[in-house]
Design a protein around this motif. Structure first.
Motif, mmCIF file in Angstrom:
data_model
loop_
_atom_site.group_PDB
_atom_site.id
_atom_site.type_symbol
_atom_site.label_atom_id
_atom_site.label_comp_id
_atom_site.label_asym_id
_atom_site.label_seq_id
_atom_site.Cartn_x
_atom_site.Cartn_y
_atom_site.Cartn_z
ATOM 1 N N PHE A 94 6.515 5.036 7.963
ATOM 2 C CA PHE A 94 6.503 4.112 6.833
ATOM 3 C C PHE A 94 5.444 4.477 5.792
ATOM 4 C CE2 PHE A 94 9.157 1.226 9.292
ATOM 5 C CZ PHE A 94 9.938 0.669 8.298
ATOM 6 N N GLN A 95 4.538 5.369 6.155
ATOM 7 C CA GLN A 95 3.538 5.785 5.164
ATOM 8 C C GLN A 95 4.192 6.566 4.024
ATOM 9 O OE1 GLN A 95 0.777 8.929 6.553
ATOM 10 N NE2 GLN A 95 2.107 9.107 8.358
ATOM 11 N N PHE A 96 5.419 7.062 4.290
ATOM 12 C CA PHE A 96 6.152 7.790 3.258
ATOM 13 C C PHE A 96 7.084 6.872 2.461
ATOM 14 C CE2 PHE A 96 5.310 10.891 6.667
ATOM 15 C CZ PHE A 96 4.552 11.810 5.947
ATOM 16 N N PHE A 97 7.116 5.592 2.824
ATOM 17 C CA PHE A 97 8.031 4.637 2.190
ATOM 18 C C PHE A 97 7.875 4.583 0.669
ATOM 19 C CE2 PHE A 97 9.512 0.488 0.826
ATOM 20 C CZ PHE A 97 10.711 0.350 1.510
ATOM 21 N N PRO A 98 6.665 4.528 0.120
ATOM 22 C CA PRO A 98 6.515 4.434 -1.348
ATOM 23 C C PRO A 98 7.166 5.576 -2.116
ATOM 24 C CG PRO A 98 4.443 3.896 -0.271
ATOM 25 C CD PRO A 98 5.356 4.442 0.797
#
Length: 240
Positions: free
Chosen positions: A98-102
């Motif tokens: 989820f750290q790559f979500f943005p």
């Protein structure tokens, strides 16, 4: 040396310059200044075509240059804004993948690129548009953080909607879709000074002005949505 033939391209490059400045302001979370320079870029984007037609110097170079400038001002900037909004929403909740979500916010940039490439080879879009133009989409996306900044204290609903990462993802996907959707949208160009022939455009512009006076930043996304819905209704009415 024919100076006239270079004027439209210089104006296009000013559009690109405004887009570059807007990127810098987005990186600093100064969304109001970014919005201002995107508006300036869109202003110059309108007039490069105007002067190209006025001086009769329109050509393939200007067409390609225009799309490349729009790619930054109306493609990279709104994608970066959505990236920043997704990054700020639930900032402490991103773990693992989820750290790559943005980064999904840049789907808007990809959709804008596809839209601009299709526009250059689509002969149907001389008097109207197929899909939402990238400048209109850029104004919609850039207005969101301004709405959040100016209305979140007055309305918890605005705060909850525009800080929810899944809502922002839906907005991102809808944005990329509507840019490339096979939906005819009416043009705001007024070719003849006839009230009857321009009733749709004048009615839309008048409604937009009233909304801006009453709602300010909140009016911008509403105007873009109204534009799309009005075009769809007009298409349905025209078929009948």
């Amino acid at each position: 040396m024919n100076i006239k033939k270079h004027i439209p391209n210089v104006i296009t490059l000013i559009n690109l310059f405004c887009g570059c400045i807007a990127v810098v302001f987005v990186s600093k979370n100064q969304f109001e200044m970014a919005f201002l320079f995107v508006c300036l870029g869109i202003f110059f984007d309108f007039f490069d075509g105007f002067f190209a037609r006025l001086f009769n110097v329109a050509g393939p170079l200007g067409l390609q240059l225009d799309s490349l400038a729009d790619m930054v001002t109306s493609g990279v900037v709104p994608g970066f804004v959505m990236f920043k909004m997704m990054q700020e929403s639930s900032i402490f909740m991103y773990e693992g993948y989820f750290q790559f979500f943005p980064y999904l916010g840049f789907i808007i940039t990809l959709g804008s690129c596809l839209r601009l490439a299709k526009f250059n080879i689509d002969t149907r879009q001389t008097d109207s548009f197929i899909g939402l133009p990238t400048p209109a989409n850029a104004l919609f996306i850039l207005s969101l953080p301004l709405v959040l900044q100016n209305y979140s204290r007055e309305s918890l609903l605005v705060l909850e909607i525009l800080t929810e990462k899944w809502v922002l993802l839906v907005i991102t996907l809808c944005s990329a879709y509507i840019l490339n959707a096979e939906i005819p949208l009416f043009s705001l160009k007024i070719k003849k000074f006839s009230l009857k022939e321009n009733a749709l455009q004048l009615g839309f512009l008048l409604t937009s002005l009233v909304l801006l006076l009453l709602l300010q930043y909140l009016a911008i996304p509403l105007i873009i949505i109204f534009y799309v819905l009005l075009s769809v209704a007009n298409n349905m009415f025209s078929k009948k």
